[in-house]
Scaffold this active site. Structure first.
Site, short mmCIF file in Angstrom:
data_model
loop_
_atom_site.label_atom_id
_atom_site.label_comp_id
_atom_site.label_asym_id
_atom_site.label_seq_id
_atom_site.Cartn_x
_atom_site.Cartn_y
_atom_site.Cartn_z
N LEU A 27 -45.59 13.28 -45.87
CA LEU A 27 -44.79 12.30 -46.59
C LEU A 27 -45.48 12.07 -47.93
O LEU A 27 -46.71 12.08 -48.00
CB LEU A 27 -44.70 10.98 -45.82
N ASP A 28 -44.70 11.85 -48.98
CA ASP A 28 -45.29 11.55 -50.28
C ASP A 28 -46.17 10.31 -50.19
O ASP A 28 -45.99 9.46 -49.31
CB ASP A 28 -44.20 11.32 -51.32
N ARG A 29 -47.09 10.20 -51.13
CA ARG A 29 -48.03 9.07 -51.13
C ARG A 29 -47.30 7.74 -51.08
O ARG A 29 -47.71 6.81 -50.37
CB ARG A 29 -48.90 9.12 -52.39
N HIS A 44 -40.88 17.11 -52.29
CA HIS A 44 -40.12 16.01 -52.92
C HIS A 44 -38.61 16.21 -52.75
O HIS A 44 -37.83 15.82 -53.63
CB HIS A 44 -40.44 15.91 -54.41
#
Length: 272
Positions: A122-124, A223
């Site tokens: 998962l993105d930050r 993304h």
């Protein structure tokens, strides 16, 4: 004669299986997170480790997954695979280890194995469900696009998401960089409320059109969700993963909290 040969064959198979499952004592203890290999070897050579009640001082002593092993009197049970559900908070990276950043594995603060990793990324700034495990085969099945495992997210979108967008997502978007996205399920939930504006803590958004949605994808390109909404002129302001296949985020877990999966949850994942 055939009976005798069958008995011999079964005995050879059992012996082979025992050899396959046998491992070094120091590796067994290292896998269970009792210390570094050098620390464990010191413990063993100091006589602090027992196998079936007998002190063993040889780090290379062969043991099996079901062996009765204790270190300093504490029983150490071997688990081949472990599974944790984590509610990932924003600001933490999806990695096993990093010399500078806090990782999702760092959040598993009970005694942990050295082979844990996040099944997917998962993105930050993205929150929500993460599976932390050491079962590489299961992680591959969950992440592989050919298995089409649904992953559902809740998102707050800056922009007016319409039914035309729902149909476009369902048909499979082609992004400006040529990425062909698999069909995705987009559900419009509601317009953003004043409370949600406040939660985002950005006063400049107060006059903007924003939409709450759920989106389900079956792949996980870099993304991807942010790029998909960008392709229709919208921006993802908040993103949270709710489910992966049959596994749903436990609503009682606060961001940063985790728990072991139940037997039923593990069984449902192993059937993927």
């Amino acid at each position: 004669m055939r009976v005798i040969m069958c008995v011999i064959l079964i005995a050879e198979i059992n012996l082979f299986q025992e050899r396959e499952t046998a491992m070094r004592l120091d590796k067994y203890l290292a896998d269970m997170g009792t210390g570094t290999r050098s620390e464990i070897k010191k413990q063993i050579k100091s006589g602090n480790v027992t196998v079936s009640g007998e002190v063993i001082r040889d780090p290379g002593y062969k043991v099996g997954a079901g062996s009765d092993i204790a270190i300093n009197g504490e029983s150490i049970m071997y688990e081949e695979y472990v599974y944790y559900m984590l509610n990932k908070p924003a600001g933490v990276i999806s990695a096993s280890e990093d010399p500078h950043e806090e990782t999702v594995v760092d959040l598993i603060d009970e005694r942990k194995r050295r082979d844990l990793f996040p099944a997917g990324r998962l993105d930050r700034d993205t929150e929500g469900l993460m599976l932390i495990t050491n079962n590489g085969d299961l992680a591959h099945r969950i992440l592989s696009p050919k298995h089409h495992v649904d992953k559902t997210y809740y998102a707050v979108i800056m922009g007016d998401v319409t039914e035309d967008d729902v149909r476009a997502f369902a048909g499979g978007l082609v992004l400006s960089d040529g990425l062909e996205c698999m069909p995705a399920d987009l559900e419009i939930l509601s317009r953003v409320t004043d409370d949600l504006y406040a939660a985002i803590e950005n006063e400049s958004l107060e006059n903007s059109v924003m939409t709450e949605v759920n989106i389900t994808i079956r792949e996980g390109k870099f993304h991807q969700i942010k790029r998909m909404f960008s392709s229709i002129g919208c921006e993802v302001m908040y993103l949270k993963r709710l489910s992966m296949g049959p596994l749903e985020l436990d609503e009682t877990l606060l961001p940063g909290e985790y728990r072991r999966l139940t037997e039923e949850e593990v069984d449902s994942l192993l059937k993927l």
